[in-house]
Scaffold this active site. Structure first.
Site, PDB file in Angstrom:
ATOM      1  N   GLU A  25       0.811  -1.207   0.000  1.00 51.14           N
ATOM      2  CA  GLU A  25       0.000   0.000   0.000  1.00 51.14           C
ATOM      3  C   GLU A  25       0.845   1.258   0.000  1.00 51.14           C
ATOM      4  O   GLU A  25       1.987   1.277   0.435  1.00 51.14           O
ATOM      5  CB  GLU A  25      -0.968  -0.019   1.173  1.00 51.14           C
ATOM      6  CG  GLU A  25      -0.304  -0.212   2.503  1.00 51.14           C
ATOM      7  CD  GLU A  25      -1.326  -0.430   3.611  1.00 51.14           C
ATOM      8  OE1 GLU A  25      -2.108  -1.388   3.536  1.00 51.14           O
ATOM      9  OE2 GLU A  25      -1.328   0.364   4.554  1.00 51.14           O
ATOM     10  N   CYS A  69       2.703  -1.730  15.787  1.00 55.11           N
ATOM     11  CA  CYS A  69       2.636  -1.495  14.345  1.00 55.11           C
ATOM     12  C   CYS A  69       1.820  -2.567  13.621  1.00 55.11           C
ATOM     13  O   CYS A  69       1.998  -3.763  13.856  1.00 55.11           O
ATOM     14  CB  CYS A  69       4.051  -1.463  13.792  1.00 55.11           C
ATOM     15  SG  CYS A  69       4.110  -1.345  12.002  1.00 55.11           S
ATOM     16  N   CYS A 124       0.441   2.891   8.689  1.00 54.83           N
ATOM     17  CA  CYS A 124       1.084   1.958   7.780  1.00 54.83           C
ATOM     18  C   CYS A 124       0.624   0.520   8.000  1.00 54.83           C
ATOM     19  O   CYS A 124       0.502   0.054   9.115  1.00 54.83           O
ATOM     20  CB  CYS A 124       2.596   2.071   7.876  1.00 54.83           C
ATOM     21  SG  CYS A 124       3.340   1.299   9.300  1.00 54.83           S
ATOM     22  N   CYS A 169       7.833  -4.219  15.758  1.00 52.26           N
ATOM     23  CA  CYS A 169       7.457  -3.211  16.756  1.00 52.26           C
ATOM     24  C   CYS A 169       6.045  -3.528  17.236  1.00 52.26           C
ATOM     25  O   CYS A 169       5.163  -3.863  16.445  1.00 52.26           O
ATOM     26  CB  CYS A 169       7.513  -1.808  16.170  1.00 52.26           C
ATOM     27  SG  CYS A 169       9.149  -1.392  15.554  1.00 52.26           S
ATOM     28  N   CYS A 195       7.387  -6.647   7.532  1.00 56.99           N
ATOM     29  CA  CYS A 195       8.582  -6.082   8.171  1.00 56.99           C
ATOM     30  C   CYS A 195       9.083  -7.100   9.186  1.00 56.99           C
ATOM     31  O   CYS A 195       8.290  -7.767   9.846  1.00 56.99           O
ATOM     32  CB  CYS A 195       8.247  -4.765   8.868  1.00 56.99           C
ATOM     33  SG  CYS A 195       9.680  -3.969   9.635  1.00 56.99           S
ATOM     34  N   CYS A 213       3.420   8.535   0.719  1.00 57.36           N
ATOM     35  CA  CYS A 213       4.066   7.642   1.673  1.00 57.36           C
ATOM     36  C   CYS A 213       4.197   6.273   1.001  1.00 57.36           C
ATOM     37  O   CYS A 213       3.186   5.656   0.663  1.00 57.36           O
ATOM     38  CB  CYS A 213       3.182   7.580   2.912  1.00 57.36           C
ATOM     39  SG  CYS A 213       3.712   6.409   4.119  1.00 57.36           S
TER      40      CYS A 213
HETATM   41  N1  SAH Z   1      10.019   1.064   9.406  1.00 53.75           N
HETATM   42  C1  SAH Z   1      10.187   2.467   9.363  1.00 53.75           C
HETATM   43  C2  SAH Z   1       9.248   3.161   8.411  1.00 53.75           C
HETATM   44  C3  SAH Z   1       7.826   2.698   8.388  1.00 53.75           C
HETATM   45  S1  SAH Z   1       6.869   2.961   9.850  1.00 53.75           S
HETATM   46  C4  SAH Z   1      10.087   3.067  10.730  1.00 53.75           C
HETATM   47  O1  SAH Z   1       9.695   2.358  11.656  1.00 53.75           O
HETATM   48  O2  SAH Z   1      10.432   4.226  10.872  1.00 53.75           O
HETATM   49  C5  SAH Z   1       6.384   4.649   9.638  1.00 53.75           C
HETATM   50  C6  SAH Z   1       5.934   5.335  10.930  1.00 53.75           C
HETATM   51  O3  SAH Z   1       4.633   4.873  11.318  1.00 53.75           O
HETATM   52  C7  SAH Z   1       6.884   5.076  12.074  1.00 53.75           C
HETATM   53  O4  SAH Z   1       7.229   6.236  12.763  1.00 53.75           O
HETATM   54  C8  SAH Z   1       6.048   4.158  12.918  1.00 53.75           C
HETATM   55  O5  SAH Z   1       6.514   4.188  14.207  1.00 53.75           O
HETATM   56  C9  SAH Z   1       4.644   4.714  12.714  1.00 53.75           C
HETATM   57  N2  SAH Z   1       3.587   3.805  13.203  1.00 53.75           N
HETATM   58  C10 SAH Z   1       3.562   2.465  13.132  1.00 53.75           C
HETATM   59  N3  SAH Z   1       2.457   1.974  13.736  1.00 53.75           N
HETATM   60  C11 SAH Z   1       1.759   3.045  14.195  1.00 53.75           C
HETATM   61  C12 SAH Z   1       0.536   3.204  14.930  1.00 53.75           C
HETATM   62  N4  SAH Z   1      -0.191   2.145  15.297  1.00 53.75           N
HETATM   63  N5  SAH Z   1       0.121   4.459  15.238  1.00 53.75           N
HETATM   64  C13 SAH Z   1       0.851   5.531  14.873  1.00 53.75           C
HETATM   65  N6  SAH Z   1       2.020   5.445  14.187  1.00 53.75           N
HETATM   66  C14 SAH Z   1       2.475   4.220  13.859  1.00 53.75           C
HETATM   67 FE1  SF4 Z   2       8.704  -2.286  10.853  1.00 55.10          FE
HETATM   68 FE2  SF4 Z   2       6.441  -1.156  11.700  1.00 55.10          FE
HETATM   69 FE3  SF4 Z   2       8.593  -1.181  13.283  1.00 55.10          FE
HETATM   70 FE4  SF4 Z   2       8.568   0.411  11.088  1.00 55.10          FE
HETATM   71  S1  SF4 Z   2       7.229   0.576  12.883  1.00 55.10           S
HETATM   72  S2  SF4 Z   2      10.236  -0.954  11.805  1.00 55.10           S
HETATM   73  S3  SF4 Z   2       7.356  -0.908   9.691  1.00 55.10           S
HETATM   74  S4  SF4 Z   2       7.458  -3.003  12.569  1.00 55.10           S
END
Ligand code: SAH
Ligand code: SF4
Length: 360
Positions: free
Chosen positions: A100, A127, A344, A124, A120, A113
Site C-alpha cells: 500500500e 505497528c 502503515c 514493533c 517487516c 508515503c
Molecule cells: N520502518 C520504518 C518506516 C515505516 S513505519 C520506521 O519504523 O520508521 C512509519 C511510521 O509509522 C513510524 O514512525 C512508525 O513508528 C509509525 N507507526 C507504526 N504503527 C503506528 C501506529 N499504530 N500508530 C501511529 N504510528 C504508527
Molecule cells: Fe517495521 Fe512497523 Fe517497526 Fe517500522 S514501525 S520498523 S514498519 S514493525
C-alpha cells in the site's frame, strides 16, 4: 542477482538506471542512444508499454520484448478519507502480493508515503505491518511504480507530487540498495528530476544503515522512529533497541548531523501509560538538546488485537506544550484518515483479515 519476480530470465527494465540500461543495450545489440530514449519513455513520460515507444523501430521493440519485462503494479482498491486529505492505494504485485501507498494532501501540496518491503521483520509492538508475515524486499521498479502510479493519477487534475516519505510498510534501511536506487532514478535529470531534498527516509534505528546513508546521501532527509528515550521502554515496544540502543543511535545521529545540513525529524508515537507523562517530556527535551530537529508527535493509531491506548486529547496537548515551551520545533499530528485506516499496513492487514473471515 536473484530477481524477485517471475521473469523467464528476462531483465526488469524499470529497475535499471540510465548507465546500466546503456550497458545492457550495447551487449544486446541495441544502440546506446536508444537507451536514453527508452529511459525517457519509462521514467519521464511514464509509458509502460513497449509498443508505445514510437521512436524505437519495430524490430528493436521485438528485441526489447525478448530481453526485458515491465513489472506491473495492479491497482486494487482506493480509499479516500472523509476529509478528502488522505487517500490510500492498495496495489497487487506481479507475484500477487499486496502493498500500500498513502497520499496525504494539504491543499495542493501532495506527499506520498511509500512502502519499501512486504511486511517487516522488526516486530514493533504497536505497528500493523508487524502483524503480517514478512515476505520480501521490494525491487527498485516496485518502489518507482508506487510513485509513477500516483504521479499519473494527480496529473489528471494538473497536480503533482511534492514530497516522498518512506513511512509505509517495511524498514527502508533493510532494503537499502533498492530504496537508494529508486531515489536516484527519481532524482535523475532525464527522469522525474525530483530533488533529493524532497525525500525522507524513516528508520526504526538501523545503525549501520544510518552510517552508510550519512556517507552516501547526506542530502536526503532522515526521520527516526524514536518513541522513547529510555532503553527499557523503547526495548519493550521496539525489539530493535536491543541490538542498537539509544546511546548508539544518538552517537550515530550526531555524526549524521555533522555531515548533513538537514534537520532530523524525530517521530514519537504518543501511547497512553507508556511514554507521554511529564517526566518523559523532560527526558525527551534533554535528549533533543544536541540536535537541530523537528519532533513529530503522532497519537497512537489503534491496531486490532493490541491493548495500547491513545492518550486523551488534553494529555497530547500538554505533552506538546512542554516541548513547545522549551522552543523545540514540534508538531502534533491530528490522527489523519482514521476512517480509512491510514497508519502503515492497516489497510492490507484489514484486507487479509476479511479474506480470512470469508474463507471461514
Ligand atoms: N520502518 C520504518 C518506516 C515505516 S513505519 C520506521 O519504523 O520508521 C512509519 C511510521 O509509522 C513510524 O514512525 C512508525 O513508528 C509509525 N507507526 C507504526 N504503527 C503506528 C501506529 N499504530 N500508530 C501511529 N504510528 C504508527
Ligand atoms: Fe517495521 Fe512497523 Fe517497526 Fe517500522 S514501525 S520498523 S514498519 S514493525
Amino acid at each position: 542477482k536473484m530477481l524477485n519476480n517471475i521473469t523467464n530470465d528476462k531483465i526488469d527494465i524499470l529497475s535499471l538506471n540510465l548507465e546500466k540500461l546503456q550497458e545492457i543495450f550495447v551487449i544486446t545489440g541495441l544502440k546506446k542512444f536508444n537507451a536514453a530514449q527508452v529511459f525517457d519513455w519509462l521514467h519521464n513520460k511514464l509509458v509502460f508499454d513497449f509498443d508505445g515507444f514510437t521512436n524505437i523501430s519495430k524490430n528493436d521493440r521485438e528485441i526489447l520484448k525478448k530481453r526485458f519485462y515491465l513489472p506491473k503494479l495492479e491497482y486494487r482498491t482506493h480509499q479516500i478519507s472523509d476529509d478528502k486529505n488522505t487517500e490510500k492505494f492498495l496495489f497487487e504485485l506481479i507475484d500477487k502480493r499486496l502493498i500500500e501507498s498513502v497520499l496525504i494532501s494539504h491543499k495542493n501540496r501532495h506527499t506520498l508515503c511509500v512502502s519499501s518491503q512486504i511486511g517487516c521483520l522488526l516486530g514493533c509492538d504497536f505497528c500493523a505491518t508487524a502483524t503480517m508475515n514478512y515476505e520480501r524486499n521490494l525491487d527498485i521498479s516496485e518502489i518507482l511504480l508506487q510513485f509513477y502510479y500516483v504521479q499519473s493519477y494527480l496529473s489528471k487534475r494538473g497536480e503533482k507530487l511534492g514530497n516522498v516519505v518512506f513511512m509505509g510498510m517495511g524498514e527502508p534501511f533493510l532494503n537499502y540498495d533498492n530504496v537508494i536506487g529508486a531515489i536516484n532514478i527519481l532524482n535523475s535529470e532525464k527522469g522525474q528530476n525530483f530533488s533529493k531534498r524532497n525525500f525522507t527516509i524513516s528508520t526504526s534505528g538501523i545503525v549501520p544503515g544510518i552510517k552508510r546513508f550519512t556517507n552516501d546521501e547526506p542530502q536526503i532527509n532522515l526521520a527516526i522512529s524514536l518513541h522513547s528515550v529510555r532503553d527499557d521502554v523503547r526495548t519493550e515496544i521496539m525489539p530493535i533497541n536491543k541490538k542498537w540502543n539509544i546511546k548508539e543511535l544518538k552517537d550515530t545521529l550526531l555524526e549524521y548531523q555533522k555531515k548533513s545540513k538537514n534537520r532530523i525529524t524525530f517521530e514519537y508515537i504518543l501511547i497512553d501509560d507508556m511514554n507521554c507523562e511529564t517526566k518523559d517530556a523532560f527526558e525527551l527535551i534533554n535528549f533533543l538538546r544536541s540536535f537541530s530537529c523537528l519532533v513529530n508527535l503522532i497519537p497512537y493509531n489503534p491496531v486490532a488485537g493490541k491493548i495500547y491506548k491513545t492518550p486523551p486529547k488534553k494529555k497530547q496537548k500538554e505533552f506538546y506544550n512542554l516541548l513547545k515551551e522549551k522552543n523545540i520545533n514540534v508538531t502534533l499530528r491530528e490522527t489523519k484518515g482514521q476512517d480509512i485506516a491510514a497508519a502503515c499496513g492497516q489497510l492490507k492487514a484489514k484486507k487479509e483479515m476479511s479474506s480470512i473471515n470469508e474463507k471461514q
